[in-house]
Enzyme design. Structure first.
Site, PDB file in Angstrom:
ATOM      1  N   PRO A  87       0.841  -1.201   0.000  1.00  0.00           N
ATOM      2  CA  PRO A  87       0.000   0.000   0.000  1.00  0.00           C
ATOM      3  C   PRO A  87       0.876   1.250   0.000  1.00  0.00           C
ATOM      4  CG  PRO A  87       0.090  -0.954   2.209  1.00  0.00           C
ATOM      5  CD  PRO A  87       0.845  -1.880   1.303  1.00  0.00           C
ATOM      6  N   SER A 116      -4.062   1.515  -0.184  1.00  0.00           N
ATOM      7  CA  SER A 116      -3.896   2.351   1.010  1.00  0.00           C
ATOM      8  C   SER A 116      -5.197   3.038   1.420  1.00  0.00           C
ATOM      9  CB  SER A 116      -2.836   3.426   0.728  1.00  0.00           C
ATOM     10  OG  SER A 116      -2.830   4.397   1.754  1.00  0.00           O
ATOM     11  N   TYR A 140      -5.477   2.485   8.074  1.00  0.00           N
ATOM     12  CA  TYR A 140      -5.000   3.286   9.204  1.00  0.00           C
ATOM     13  C   TYR A 140      -6.242   3.530  10.043  1.00  0.00           C
ATOM     14  CZ  TYR A 140      -0.480   4.483   7.066  1.00  0.00           C
ATOM     15  OH  TYR A 140       0.782   4.453   6.552  1.00  0.00           O
ATOM     16  N   THR A 166      -2.216  -1.063   9.573  1.00  0.00           N
ATOM     17  CA  THR A 166      -0.830  -0.601   9.735  1.00  0.00           C
ATOM     18  C   THR A 166      -0.663   0.062  11.089  1.00  0.00           C
ATOM     19  OG1 THR A 166      -0.600  -0.335   7.362  1.00  0.00           O
ATOM     20  CG2 THR A 166       0.965   0.886   8.739  1.00  0.00           C
ATOM     21  N   ARG A 175      10.880  13.030   8.449  1.00  0.00           N
ATOM     22  CA  ARG A 175      11.327  12.791   7.069  1.00  0.00           C
ATOM     23  C   ARG A 175      11.860  14.076   6.433  1.00  0.00           C
ATOM     24  NH1 ARG A 175       5.904   9.373   5.405  1.00  0.00           N
ATOM     25  NH2 ARG A 175       6.102   7.818   7.038  1.00  0.00           N
ATOM     26  N   LYS A 246       0.407  -4.824   9.992  1.00  0.00           N
ATOM     27  CA  LYS A 246       1.605  -4.424   9.228  1.00  0.00           C
ATOM     28  C   LYS A 246       2.462  -3.468  10.044  1.00  0.00           C
ATOM     29  CE  LYS A 246       2.888  -2.168   4.848  1.00  0.00           C
ATOM     30  NZ  LYS A 246       3.208  -0.768   5.145  1.00  0.00           N
ATOM     31  N   HIS A 270       8.249   0.048   7.051  1.00  0.00           N
ATOM     32  CA  HIS A 270       7.552   1.109   6.303  1.00  0.00           C
ATOM     33  C   HIS A 270       8.510   1.711   5.263  1.00  0.00           C
ATOM     34  CE1 HIS A 270       3.631   3.356   6.924  1.00  0.00           C
ATOM     35  NE2 HIS A 270       4.170   4.084   5.964  1.00  0.00           N
ATOM     36  N   ASP A 301       8.112  -6.660   3.926  1.00  0.00           N
ATOM     37  CA  ASP A 301       8.506  -5.702   2.900  1.00  0.00           C
ATOM     38  C   ASP A 301       9.612  -4.817   3.445  1.00  0.00           C
ATOM     39  OD1 ASP A 301       7.542  -3.366   4.282  1.00  0.00           O
ATOM     40  OD2 ASP A 301       5.617  -3.453   3.256  1.00  0.00           O
ATOM     41  N   SER A 302      10.016  -3.870   2.621  1.00  0.00           N
ATOM     42  CA  SER A 302      11.052  -2.868   2.914  1.00  0.00           C
ATOM     43  C   SER A 302      12.397  -3.336   2.368  1.00  0.00           C
ATOM     44  CB  SER A 302      11.166  -2.555   4.408  1.00  0.00           C
ATOM     45  OG  SER A 302       9.921  -2.084   4.902  1.00  0.00           O
TER      46      SER A 302
HETATM   47  N1  FMN Z   1       2.298   1.836   4.149  1.00  0.00           N
HETATM   48  C1  FMN Z   1       1.019   1.761   4.582  1.00  0.00           C
HETATM   49  O1  FMN Z   1       0.714   0.829   5.327  1.00  0.00           O
HETATM   50  N2  FMN Z   1       0.086   2.682   4.200  1.00  0.00           N
HETATM   51  C2  FMN Z   1       0.384   3.717   3.371  1.00  0.00           C
HETATM   52  O2  FMN Z   1      -0.480   4.510   3.036  1.00  0.00           O
HETATM   53  C3  FMN Z   1       1.716   3.826   2.913  1.00  0.00           C
HETATM   54  N3  FMN Z   1       2.075   4.835   2.098  1.00  0.00           N
HETATM   55  C4  FMN Z   1       3.353   4.875   1.608  1.00  0.00           C
HETATM   56  C5  FMN Z   1       3.696   5.895   0.706  1.00  0.00           C
HETATM   57  C6  FMN Z   1       4.974   5.926   0.148  1.00  0.00           C
HETATM   58  C7  FMN Z   1       5.323   7.003  -0.828  1.00  0.00           C
HETATM   59  C8  FMN Z   1       5.924   4.934   0.494  1.00  0.00           C
HETATM   60  C9  FMN Z   1       7.299   4.915  -0.122  1.00  0.00           C
HETATM   61  C10 FMN Z   1       5.587   3.940   1.404  1.00  0.00           C
HETATM   62  C11 FMN Z   1       4.311   3.894   1.959  1.00  0.00           C
HETATM   63  N4  FMN Z   1       3.939   2.882   2.846  1.00  0.00           N
HETATM   64  C12 FMN Z   1       2.659   2.825   3.318  1.00  0.00           C
HETATM   65  C13 FMN Z   1       4.878   1.794   3.166  1.00  0.00           C
HETATM   66  C14 FMN Z   1       4.783   0.669   2.134  1.00  0.00           C
HETATM   67  O3  FMN Z   1       3.574  -0.035   2.258  1.00  0.00           O
HETATM   68  C15 FMN Z   1       5.928  -0.361   2.288  1.00  0.00           C
HETATM   69  O4  FMN Z   1       5.992  -0.777   3.632  1.00  0.00           O
HETATM   70  C16 FMN Z   1       7.280   0.236   1.866  1.00  0.00           C
HETATM   71  O5  FMN Z   1       7.143   1.057   0.738  1.00  0.00           O
HETATM   72  C17 FMN Z   1       8.270  -0.885   1.578  1.00  0.00           C
HETATM   73  O6  FMN Z   1       9.529  -0.367   1.301  1.00  0.00           O
HETATM   74  P1  FMN Z   1      10.129  -0.263  -0.202  1.00  0.00           P
HETATM   75  O7  FMN Z   1       9.207   0.628  -0.956  1.00  0.00           O
HETATM   76  O8  FMN Z   1      11.447   0.398  -0.017  1.00  0.00           O
HETATM   77  O9  FMN Z   1      10.231  -1.650  -0.726  1.00  0.00           O
END
Ligand code: FMN
Length: 376
Positions: A87, A116, A140, A166, A175, A246, A270, A301-302
Site C-alpha cells: 500500500p 492504502s 489506518y 498498519t 522525514r 503491518k 515502512h 517488505d522494505s
Molecule cells: N504503508 C502503509 O501501510 N500505508 C500507506 O499509506 C503507505 N504509504 C506509503 C507511501 C509511500 C510514498 C511509500 C514509499 C511507502 C508507503 N507505505 C505505506 C509503506 C509501504 O507499504 C511499504 O511498507 C514500503 O514502501 C516498503 O519499502 P520499499 O518501498 O522500499 O520496498
C-alpha cells in the site's frame, strides 16, 4: 522478456537503479521526494537493502526444471506469485490515474494489490478498475472509530479480501526530504478520497464545508497516536475478513497481534520511513516467524527489489512479500504500462532465481538456498 533477444529494447529500463533515476527526472521534484524519502539519516532505508545484499544464494545445477512453480496459497487463496503490491498512499502524485492505473496493471500480471487508506482514488473506484482481480485494503485506524468502521464496511462491500491494519505510523516519522520541500500531498487534497467519499466522515463536517475544511478534519481524525492492542481486538470484532497487522519488527509484537485477533503479520520498516536507525525487516523476519509458528501467514517488505530478494525473504520465513516504491516509479514514468513493466521484470527475475537455485517450486525454498559459510 524475449523482446530483448529479438533486438527490441524495452520502453523502460529493466535496471531498477536507472528506473528510479529516470522517475526522478520526470516526476515533480516534491512528488519524487515524497515517494523516495526515508526517515532521519536514511539509515533504516539503507539497512533494508544492506540486509538483502549481505545474504548470498547458492546456485544448484541440472535439476531439469523448465519453469519453476511460483504459486503460493494465502488465506485459502492461490496467488500466482508470492508478491503483492504494497500500500503506497496518494499515487496521483505519480500519475493522474493513480491507483486505478496501478490496479489494472496488477490485474494484468496476476499480482494482488493492497490499497492504502490514503489512496487518491476511492476504494470503490479501484474495485471497479480491478474487475474481479483480488485486492486487500490497508487500514489506518482513524481516531474517529465510526469512520474506521465505515471504511471496513465499504471494503467488505467492495470485495476486498483482507484488511491490513498498519500500526507503525501512529506517529509520522521525521522525514527530511518531505519537511524540506514543505510538501504534503494530503494537505493539497491528494490521498483523502476515501474520507471525502465517506458518509460518516462527511456527516462530521458542516453541510457547506469546503475542501480546506475537509483536509483539516482529515488531519484531525485520520490516524490515532493513542492506539493500543485493545483497539485491534475491537477491529477484529468488526469484520470476518482475514486481518493482518503491518509494521511488526519484534517477535513479542507478533505474538500480541495474534493474541488480539490478527490472522497474519507483515514484517516491515515502512520502507525506512518511520524510525531512523531501526533494525531491518529482513533481520527481524526469522524471529517473527519463530514466534508465530509455521502456520500463520507472515509477509514482509522494505527493500525488496529483485527476484533474488523475494527468494531470500521466503528462505527466511516469509510466505509472500509486498513490493513497494519501484512500481510507483513505473507509474510515474509510463502510467499503468510502467507498473506492468516493473512487475513483469520482478516476476521473470523471480522465476529465474528459483530455477537457478534448483528449486522447482516455492515449497523447495528454505534456509538451505542461502550460503551459511559451510557448504559441506
Ligand atoms: N504503508 C502503509 O501501510 N500505508 C500507506 O499509506 C503507505 N504509504 C506509503 C507511501 C509511500 C510514498 C511509500 C514509499 C511507502 C508507503 N507505505 C505505506 C509503506 C509501504 O507499504 C511499504 O511498507 C514500503 O514502501 C516498503 O519499502 P520499499 O518501498 O522500499 O520496498
Amino acid at each position: 522478456m524475449m523482446e530483448g533477444l529479438a533486438g527490441r529494447a524495452p520502453r523502460l529500463t529493466t535496471d531498477l537503479t536507472a528506473l528510479e533515476a529516470a522517475a526522478g527526472r520526470v516526476m515533480a521534484p516534491e512528488a519524487f521526494a515524497y515517494v523516495s524519502g526515508t526517515a532521519g539519516s536514511g539509515a533504516t532505508g539503507r539497512a533494508g537493502r544492506a540486509a538483502f545484499e549481505a545474504l548470498r544464494l547458492v546456485p544448484r545445477m541440472l535439476r531439469g526444471t523448465r519453469r519453476a512453480d511460483t504459486s503460493v496459497t494465502l488465506f485459502g487463496q492461490r496467488l500466482p506469485v508470492p508478491v503483492l503490491l504494497a500500500p503506497l498512499a496518494a499515487q496521483q502524485v505519480a500519475h493522474p490515474e493513480g491507483e486505478s492505473a496501478t490496479v489494472r496493471a496488477a490485474a494484468a500480471t496476476g499480482v494482488p494489490m493492497v490499497l492504502s487508506t490514503f489512496a487518491s482514488r476511492t476504494l470503490e473506484e479501484v474495485a471497479e478498475a480491478a474487475g474481479g482481480h483480488p485486492r486487500w485494503f490497508q487500514l489506518y485506524l482513524p481516531s474517529d472509530r465510526a469512520v474506521g468502521a465505515s471504511l471496513v464496511r465499504r471494503a467488505e462491500a467492495s470485495g476486498y479480501g483482507a484488511i491490513v491494519v498498519t500500526v507503525d505510523a501512529t506517529h509520522l516519522g521525521f522525514r527530511p526530504a518531505e519537511l524540506d520541500s514543505g510538501y504534503s500531498p494530503f494537505l493539497r487534497g491528494t490521498g483523502i478520497a476515501n474520507f471525502t467519499s465517506d458518509p460518516v466522515f462527511r456527516a462530521g463536517l458542516p453541510a457547506d464545508a469546503d475542501a480546506t475544511q475537509a483536509v483539516l478534519r482529515w488531519a484531525q481524525i485520520s490516524t490515532d497516536p493513542t492506539l493500543t492492542w485493545e483497539d485491534l481486538a475491537w477491529l477484529r470484532g468488526l469484520t470476518r475478513l482475514p486481518l493482518l497487522v503491518k509494521g511488526i519488527l519484534h517477535p513479542d509484537d507478533a505474538r500480541l497481534a495474534l493474541e488480539h485477533g490478527a490472522d497474519g503479520v507483515v514484517v516491515s520498516t515502512h520502507g525506512g520511513r518511520q524510525l531512523d536507525g531501526s533494525v531491518s525487516a529482513l533481520e527481524s523476519l526469522p524471529a517473527v516467524r519463530a514466534a508465530v509458528g509455521s502456520d500463520v501467514p507472515v509477509l514482509m517488505d522494505s527493500g525488496i527489489r529483485t527476484g533474488s530478494d523475494v527468494l531470500k525473504a521466503v528462505a527466511l520465513g516469509a510466505d509472500a512479500v509486498l513490493y513497494g516504491r519501484p512500481y510507483v516509479y513505473g507509474l510515474g514514468l509510463d502510467g499503468g504500462r510502467g507498473v506492468e513493466h516493473v512487475l513483469r521484470c520482478l516476476l521473470t527475475d523471480l522465476a529465474l532465481a528459483l530455477a537457478l537455485t534448483g528449486c522447482a517450486s516455492l515449497a523447495d525454498v528454505g534456509p538451505h538456498v542461502l550460503a551459511n559459510g559451510d557448504l559441506r
